[in-house]
Scaffold this active site. Structure first.
Site, PDB file in Angstrom:
ATOM      1  N   LYS A  22       0.834  -1.328  -0.166  1.00 39.93           N
ATOM      2  CA  LYS A  22      -0.036   0.052   0.005  1.00 39.93           C
ATOM      3  C   LYS A  22       1.033   1.090  -0.003  1.00 39.93           C
ATOM      4  O   LYS A  22       0.672   2.171  -0.788  1.00 39.93           O
ATOM      5  CB  LYS A  22      -0.829   0.065   1.162  1.00 39.93           C
ATOM      6  CG  LYS A  22      -1.381   1.112   1.460  1.00 39.93           C
ATOM      7  CD  LYS A  22      -2.321   1.224   2.673  1.00 39.93           C
ATOM      8  CE  LYS A  22      -1.660   1.648   4.158  1.00 39.93           C
ATOM      9  NZ  LYS A  22      -1.475   3.153   4.285  1.00 39.93           N
ATOM     10  N   ASN A  23       1.888   1.219   0.871  1.00 37.88           N
ATOM     11  CA  ASN A  23       2.600   2.450   0.980  1.00 37.88           C
ATOM     12  C   ASN A  23       3.619   2.724  -0.198  1.00 37.88           C
ATOM     13  O   ASN A  23       4.176   3.611  -0.226  1.00 37.88           O
ATOM     14  CB  ASN A  23       3.408   2.581   2.219  1.00 37.88           C
ATOM     15  CG  ASN A  23       2.614   2.669   3.546  1.00 37.88           C
ATOM     16  OD1 ASN A  23       1.230   2.677   3.262  1.00 37.88           O
ATOM     17  ND2 ASN A  23       2.975   2.433   4.611  1.00 37.88           N
ATOM     18  N   CYS A 116      -5.792  12.484  12.143  1.00 45.21           N
ATOM     19  CA  CYS A 116      -6.436  11.268  11.742  1.00 45.21           C
ATOM     20  C   CYS A 116      -6.509  10.229  13.185  1.00 45.21           C
ATOM     21  O   CYS A 116      -6.161  10.876  14.312  1.00 45.21           O
ATOM     22  CB  CYS A 116      -5.615  10.552  10.512  1.00 45.21           C
ATOM     23  SG  CYS A 116      -3.960   9.612  11.416  1.00 45.21           S
ATOM     24  N   ARG A 121      -1.724  15.048  12.392  1.00 41.65           N
ATOM     25  CA  ARG A 121      -1.032  14.661  11.266  1.00 41.65           C
ATOM     26  C   ARG A 121      -0.403  16.012  10.556  1.00 41.65           C
ATOM     27  O   ARG A 121      -1.122  16.235   9.723  1.00 41.65           O
ATOM     28  CB  ARG A 121      -1.573  13.918  10.270  1.00 41.65           C
ATOM     29  CG  ARG A 121      -1.837  12.382  10.429  1.00 41.65           C
ATOM     30  CD  ARG A 121      -0.679  11.662  10.795  1.00 41.65           C
ATOM     31  NE  ARG A 121      -0.066  10.808   9.685  1.00 41.65           N
ATOM     32  CZ  ARG A 121      -0.521   9.606   9.324  1.00 41.65           C
ATOM     33  NH1 ARG A 121      -1.457   8.940   9.935  1.00 41.65           N
ATOM     34  NH2 ARG A 121      -0.051   9.269   8.214  1.00 41.65           N
ATOM     35  N   ASP A 306       4.405   0.810  11.968  1.00 38.29           N
ATOM     36  CA  ASP A 306       3.147  -0.055  11.479  1.00 38.29           C
ATOM     37  C   ASP A 306       3.154  -1.425  11.789  1.00 38.29           C
ATOM     38  O   ASP A 306       2.145  -2.106  11.836  1.00 38.29           O
ATOM     39  CB  ASP A 306       3.138   0.294   9.898  1.00 38.29           C
ATOM     40  CG  ASP A 306       2.654   1.656   9.572  1.00 38.29           C
ATOM     41  OD1 ASP A 306       2.475   2.313  10.355  1.00 38.29           O
ATOM     42  OD2 ASP A 306       2.716   1.900   8.473  1.00 38.29           O
ATOM     43  N   ARG A 398      -8.594  -0.688   4.510  1.00 38.57           N
ATOM     44  CA  ARG A 398      -7.557   0.222   3.824  1.00 38.57           C
ATOM     45  C   ARG A 398      -6.207  -0.192   3.305  1.00 38.57           C
ATOM     46  O   ARG A 398      -5.691   0.265   2.482  1.00 38.57           O
ATOM     47  CB  ARG A 398      -7.502   1.421   4.822  1.00 38.57           C
ATOM     48  CG  ARG A 398      -8.410   2.433   4.933  1.00 38.57           C
ATOM     49  CD  ARG A 398      -7.853   3.698   5.774  1.00 38.57           C
ATOM     50  NE  ARG A 398      -6.647   3.983   5.537  1.00 38.57           N
ATOM     51  CZ  ARG A 398      -5.556   4.350   6.466  1.00 38.57           C
ATOM     52  NH1 ARG A 398      -5.737   4.091   7.685  1.00 38.57           N
ATOM     53  NH2 ARG A 398      -4.378   4.796   5.935  1.00 38.57           N
TER      54      ARG A 398
HETATM   55  C1  UD1 Z   1       3.976   6.727   6.406  1.00 34.63           C
HETATM   56  C2  UD1 Z   1       3.124   5.693   5.960  1.00 34.63           C
HETATM   57  C3  UD1 Z   1       2.831   5.129   7.278  1.00 34.63           C
HETATM   58  C4  UD1 Z   1       3.688   5.038   8.347  1.00 34.63           C
HETATM   59  C5  UD1 Z   1       4.493   6.226   8.333  1.00 34.63           C
HETATM   60  C6  UD1 Z   1       5.672   6.370   9.280  1.00 34.63           C
HETATM   61  C7  UD1 Z   1       2.083   5.980   3.700  1.00 34.63           C
HETATM   62  C8  UD1 Z   1       1.100   6.134   2.805  1.00 34.63           C
HETATM   63  N1  UD1 Z   1       2.027   6.098   5.115  1.00 34.63           N
HETATM   64  O1  UD1 Z   1       2.849   7.841   6.657  1.00 34.63           O
HETATM   65  O2  UD1 Z   1       1.856   4.218   7.267  1.00 34.63           O
HETATM   66  O3  UD1 Z   1       3.168   4.610   9.631  1.00 34.63           O
HETATM   67  O4  UD1 Z   1       5.115   6.712   7.162  1.00 34.63           O
HETATM   68  O5  UD1 Z   1       6.583   5.109   8.717  1.00 34.63           O
HETATM   69  O6  UD1 Z   1       3.295   5.584   3.237  1.00 34.63           O
HETATM   70  N2  UD1 Z   1       5.452  14.788  10.382  1.00 34.63           N
HETATM   71  C9  UD1 Z   1       5.531  16.020  10.959  1.00 34.63           C
HETATM   72  N3  UD1 Z   1       5.302  17.044   9.903  1.00 34.63           N
HETATM   73  C10 UD1 Z   1       5.243  16.800   8.678  1.00 34.63           C
HETATM   74  C11 UD1 Z   1       5.144  15.341   8.137  1.00 34.63           C
HETATM   75  C12 UD1 Z   1       5.159  14.497   9.420  1.00 34.63           C
HETATM   76  O7  UD1 Z   1       5.497  16.518  12.039  1.00 34.63           O
HETATM   77  O8  UD1 Z   1       5.058  17.570   7.856  1.00 34.63           O
HETATM   78  C13 UD1 Z   1       5.420  13.783  11.664  1.00 34.63           C
HETATM   79  C14 UD1 Z   1       4.186  12.984  11.756  1.00 34.63           C
HETATM   80  O9  UD1 Z   1       3.165  13.659  12.633  1.00 34.63           O
HETATM   81  C15 UD1 Z   1       4.514  11.846  12.421  1.00 34.63           C
HETATM   82  C16 UD1 Z   1       5.886  11.551  11.927  1.00 34.63           C
HETATM   83  O10 UD1 Z   1       6.465  12.838  11.232  1.00 34.63           O
HETATM   84  O11 UD1 Z   1       4.555  12.116  13.750  1.00 34.63           O
HETATM   85  C17 UD1 Z   1       5.948  10.517  10.921  1.00 34.63           C
HETATM   86  O12 UD1 Z   1       5.377  10.813   9.783  1.00 34.63           O
HETATM   87  P1  UD1 Z   1       5.808  10.338   8.342  1.00 34.63           P
HETATM   88  O13 UD1 Z   1       7.007   9.859   8.036  1.00 34.63           O
HETATM   89  O14 UD1 Z   1       5.344  11.885   7.290  1.00 34.63           O
HETATM   90  O15 UD1 Z   1       4.345   9.494   7.900  1.00 34.63           O
HETATM   91  P2  UD1 Z   1       3.590   9.701   6.670  1.00 34.63           P
HETATM   92  O16 UD1 Z   1       4.250   9.555   5.401  1.00 34.63           O
HETATM   93  O17 UD1 Z   1       2.219  10.358   6.941  1.00 34.63           O
END
Ligand code: UD1
Length: 417
Positions: A22-23, A116, A121, A306, A398
């Site tokens: 998925k990711n 979420c 997020r 995850d 999902r």
């Molecule tokens: C992706 C994965 C998700 C996984 C996560 C961490 C997908 C579709 N989803 O989510 O399944 O759990 O990586 O491995 O690939 N953060 C900030 N600011 C930002 C962006 C992120 O503070 O602009 C923080 C988030 O709140 C969170 C952490 O960084 O605490 C990790 O987020 P991120 O690595 O961005 O995860 P996703 O890409 O959302």
């Protein structure tokens, strides 16, 4: 609302085909919007999140068709359309379309993603990076208004945290920017490598994916290409947890152990024998189940957040005490009260969770509160005595493709109503 009914306490035997990740497919679908041509994505899982991404692409004028596990996206005639709440909120990671929209259309309007079920997020890293590439972004009335009238321009970007989504967004955006972009402190997950391989196959010029620093030379146009979506490492870890908890011997067909090098030793320490075979990873519970070592979630190559909830579900029935520390998301322990209703002994305090193994769990009605928490409840239900009815399984759908069918293929007594 659908629910899963699982009669537990039965070891699992047989072959479990691991789906495309998925990711991996979600950011690649977003990247398709930046491509002036037709892309074919083989091994694309049929998941509700993938459908939501396809709906976003269609709203932007792309033609998306599915034939079995092949998704074809033709975004040649794509045209900018606002992504309001109805589309943007269907998929957690809709923000990853922002880079592609800005790169291709030089403008984008997106409903602010908001929080979420795992907690807030924030998208500050996405926005700061896109601003560095020259985008003018204003926020108001729940919308992000983004403009880059002359197109994006390459820049040196440093991420203060290796956000997976921000790294992906910036890789896509920078692929069509003028000049060179450097992303420092980039995420290193296998999905980043897959996205880079896709963009390079489409004519992009990206190096360093999988390392701290990624360099992207912008090109004028991306062209159609084909890609094969790699196996889902989190689905693999979920099924390893299921074999650990319920016992049995399962071939995880197509699983790639090198994507799980930090995760696999947890299962061997628990008493699951793992054998790498040409067909995939063979997992066999050989005797008693022991508590896993201290599990601290970290960005890749650390233990993936995850994979933690399913591992915790297995730890509830292991001999000994297990300690978990969640370092990525604020609300990753929502499955804990549900596991405790099934008889688990778990104490949480802030980031930490202590799991004291019990001799058995007992089936009862439980509710999936998020995707991987739902995966954890399935693991618990498969080893529990009696019947567990899991509601709100739209969370599970999902990210786990044909889950009930695939579990039945292992002899599990699972019904979806
Ligand atoms: C992706 C994965 C998700 C996984 C996560 C961490 C997908 C579709 N989803 O989510 O399944 O759990 O990586 O491995 O690939 N953060 C900030 N600011 C930002 C962006 C992120 O503070 O602009 C923080 C988030 O709140 C969170 C952490 O960084 O605490 C990790 O987020 P991120 O690595 O961005 O995860 P996703 O890409 O959302």
């Amino acid at each position: 609302m659908s629910h899963l009914t699982i009669e537990g306490g039965k070891p699992l035997y047989g072959t479990y085909p691991v789906s495309g990740a998925k990711n991996s497919v979600l950011p690649i679908l977003a990247a398709c919007l930046a491509v002036d041509g037709t892309c074919v994505l083989h091994n694309s899982p049929a998941l509700s999140d993938v459908d939501a991404a396809a709906d976003i692409l269609k709203a932007e004028g792309a033609v998306v068709t599915r034939a079995g596990q092949d998704l074809t996206v033709d975004a040649s005639a794509a045209a900018p359309a606002e992504l309001r709440e109805d589309l943007a909120h269907k998929m957690r990671s809709s923000v990853v379309f922002l880079g592609a929209m800005l790169a291709r259309f030089h403008k984008a309007v997106l409903a602010f993603p908001g929080g979420c079920e795992l907690g807030p997020r924030p998208i500050d890293l996405h926005l700061a990076g896109l601003r560095r590439l020259g985008a003018d972004i204003t926020e108001g009335y729940g919308l992000l208004n983004c403009r880059a009238p002359g197109g994006l321009t390459g820049a040196d970007i440093a991420l203060s945290f290796p956000s997976v989504g921000a790294t992906e967004n910036l890789m896509i955006a920078a692929s069509l920017a003028k000049g060179v972009t450097t992303i420092r402190g980039a995420a290193r997950e296998p999905e980043i490598l897959e996205l880079a391989a896709f963009l390079n196959a489409a004519g992009g010029v990206i190096s360093g994916a999988g390392e701290d620093v990624i360099t992207i030379h912008g090109v004028q146009r991306l062209h159609g290409c084909e890609a094969v979506i790699g196996p889902d490492r989190i689905e693999t870890a979920t099924m390893l947890s299921a074999v650990a908890a319920a016992g049995g011997r399962v071939l995880l067909k197509g699983a790639q152990p090198d994507r799980l090098s930090v995760v696999l030793p947890y299962f061997t320490a628990m008493g699951v024998r793992l054998t790498d075979t040409p067909q995939g990873l063979l997992a066999e519970r050989t005797g008693d189940l022991h508590a896993p070592p201290f599990c601290r979630t970290m960005p890749y190559p650390g233990f993936p957040t995850d994979a933690m909830p399913p591992l915790m579900a297995a730890a509830t029935v292991a001999k000994g005490t297990a300690l978990f520390e969640e370092n990525i998301f604020a609300c990753r322990y929502k499955q804990v009260p549900e596991l405790c209703r099934m008889g688990a002994d778990i104490q949480c305090s802030g980031r930490l969770c202590v799991v004291k193994g019990v001799t058995r769990l007992t089936g009862c009605p439980v509710t999936a509160t998020d995707l991987r928490g739902g995966g954890a409840l399935c693991v618990a239900a498969l080893c529990a005595d009696g019947t567990t009815v899991i509601s709100d399984i739209h969370h599970i759908e999902r990210g786990y493709e044909y889950f009930d069918d695939k579990l039945r293929g292992l002899g599990a007594l699972v019904r979806k109503d």
